[in-house]
Design a protein around this motif. Sequence first.
Motif, short mmCIF file in Angstrom:
data_model
loop_
_atom_site.label_atom_id
_atom_site.label_comp_id
_atom_site.label_asym_id
_atom_site.label_seq_id
_atom_site.Cartn_x
_atom_site.Cartn_y
_atom_site.Cartn_z
N ALA A 1 0.84 -1.21 0.00
CA ALA A 1 0.00 0.00 0.00
C ALA A 1 0.87 1.25 0.00
CB ALA A 1 -0.92 -0.01 1.21
N PRO A 2 1.65 1.47 -1.05
CA PRO A 2 2.59 2.60 -1.04
C PRO A 2 1.94 3.96 -0.89
CG PRO A 2 2.36 1.67 -3.25
CD PRO A 2 1.68 0.72 -2.31
N ALA A 3 0.71 4.12 -1.39
CA ALA A 3 0.06 5.43 -1.35
C ALA A 3 -0.67 5.70 -0.04
CB ALA A 3 -0.92 5.56 -2.52
N LEU B 1 -12.62 8.23 -2.26
CA LEU B 1 -12.96 8.58 -3.64
C LEU B 1 -13.17 10.08 -3.75
CD1 LEU B 1 -15.51 5.77 -4.49
CD2 LEU B 1 -13.06 5.81 -4.96
N GLU B 2 -12.83 10.63 -4.89
CA GLU B 2 -13.06 12.05 -5.11
C GLU B 2 -14.56 12.33 -5.16
OE1 GLU B 2 -10.69 14.13 -5.09
OE2 GLU B 2 -9.03 12.70 -5.11
N GLN B 3 -14.94 13.58 -4.98
CA GLN B 3 -16.35 13.93 -4.92
C GLN B 3 -17.09 13.60 -6.22
OE1 GLN B 3 -16.76 17.98 -3.69
NE2 GLN B 3 -16.07 17.56 -1.61
N ASP B 4 -16.38 13.64 -7.37
CA ASP B 4 -17.08 13.36 -8.63
C ASP B 4 -17.18 11.86 -8.90
OD1 ASP B 4 -14.25 14.04 -10.88
OD2 ASP B 4 -14.50 12.66 -9.18
N GLY B 5 -16.75 11.05 -7.92
CA GLY B 5 -16.90 9.59 -8.06
C GLY B 5 -15.70 8.92 -8.67
N SER C 1 -2.06 0.84 -4.83
CA SER C 1 -2.60 2.19 -4.60
C SER C 1 -3.32 2.36 -3.28
CB SER C 1 -3.58 2.55 -5.74
OG SER C 1 -4.74 1.74 -5.66
N GLY C 2 -3.76 1.24 -2.68
CA GLY C 2 -4.55 1.34 -1.47
C GLY C 2 -5.99 1.75 -1.74
N SER C 3 -6.40 1.76 -2.99
CA SER C 3 -7.77 2.15 -3.35
C SER C 3 -8.70 0.95 -3.22
CB SER C 3 -7.80 2.69 -4.79
OG SER C 3 -7.04 3.86 -4.91
N PRO C 4 -10.00 1.20 -3.05
CA PRO C 4 -10.96 0.11 -2.87
C PRO C 4 -10.98 -0.83 -4.07
CG PRO C 4 -11.93 2.21 -2.25
CD PRO C 4 -10.63 2.53 -2.92
N THR D 1 -6.04 9.72 -9.20
CA THR D 1 -5.36 9.68 -10.50
C THR D 1 -4.29 8.60 -10.54
OG1 THR D 1 -5.76 12.05 -10.78
CG2 THR D 1 -4.05 11.05 -12.16
N ASP D 2 -3.50 8.49 -9.48
CA ASP D 2 -2.44 7.48 -9.45
C ASP D 2 -3.00 6.07 -9.58
OD1 ASP D 2 -0.56 9.44 -9.21
OD2 ASP D 2 -0.23 9.17 -7.06
N ALA D 3 -4.11 5.82 -8.91
CA ALA D 3 -4.71 4.49 -8.97
C ALA D 3 -5.22 4.18 -10.38
CB ALA D 3 -5.86 4.40 -7.96
N LEU D 4 -5.82 5.17 -11.03
CA LEU D 4 -6.32 4.97 -12.39
C LEU D 4 -5.17 4.70 -13.37
CD1 LEU D 4 -9.02 7.79 -12.52
CD2 LEU D 4 -9.41 5.33 -12.28
N ARG D 5 -4.09 5.44 -13.20
CA ARG D 5 -2.94 5.25 -14.09
C ARG D 5 -2.34 3.86 -13.91
NH1 ARG D 5 -0.62 9.55 -12.95
NH2 ARG D 5 0.74 8.82 -11.29
#
Length: 310
Positions: free
Chosen positions: A192-194, A243-247, A277-280, A251-255
């Motif tokens: 989970a680097p981020a 998550l960002e407000q726009d859903g 990324s540590g994202s869901p 950016t790093d996770a998407l890349r």
Amino acid sequence: MSEAAAAAAGQQQYPAGTLYLVATPIGNLSDITLRAIHLLSLVDAVACEDTRVSAQLLRWMGLHKPLVALHQHNEQSAAQGLIDRLRSGERIAYVSDAGTPAVSDPGAVLVAAARQAGIRVLPLPGASSTVTAVSVAGDTQAQGFRFAGFLPTKAAERRTVASTLVGQPHSIVLFEAPHRIRELLQLLAELAPAQTLTVCRELTKQFETVHTARCADLPAWMQADPQRERGEFVLVLHAAPALEQDGDLPTDALRQLRVLMRELPLKQAVSLAAELSGSPRNALYQQALAWKSEADGDDRDEGDGDSGDD
């Protein structure tokens, strides 16, 4: 000290035949509560994780009480002897070496045995390294926290358990010994680097350290000063980036997800992107499906156009 404790806490009743769980300082002796001092002056015996540690604490308070060892290796057998004494009407206190008993320390077996025997159990709150670390971590995104304690010592089991803890919406509290702290920080940097981690070392003691940074940056920080490896550690892994407000995902996770999808099957790419990324994981999976659906649609459109030209 005893007189001040009695004046502050002596008005409350402390019934006989009761087991008292007493929190003790996690480092700084002055963090003992007046109520704990008063109660320890009243009990008939003190059960403890290590008689040497507890004897030193009692001497500091000017108290002398019979000590009974109850630790992880004898908790079952020692508990029964204490139950017999409680049934006879004695007041018994239980203390672990530091902090609140039965939280990653012995005590739970004794409490369960006492309740099963119909004996009253009362807690005296006080110091807790878990709560202390959570309070100083400042994790504003966390939906509560989960106490995980020490991870398994075997590398494979350690990695498996750690992988289930990253990417969570709540803080994760971990304990670690000095000889394994580098290994744990390196593992979290890989998984989970981020994500953010707060490292608490020697809480409440003279040389305590509290440092918060991204997991990716902490192995180098630890290596920069050998003194940082000394002492006992409490770590707070902050909640995964929200998550960002726009859903959209960060950016790093998407890349990372786009790159991985070019080289790996979808599920494998999502799993690895979540770890990095540590994202869901679920949000990444839904995004990957959406991209795949778009790509499949584009391929069909191009195929239809070519067929018409022929």
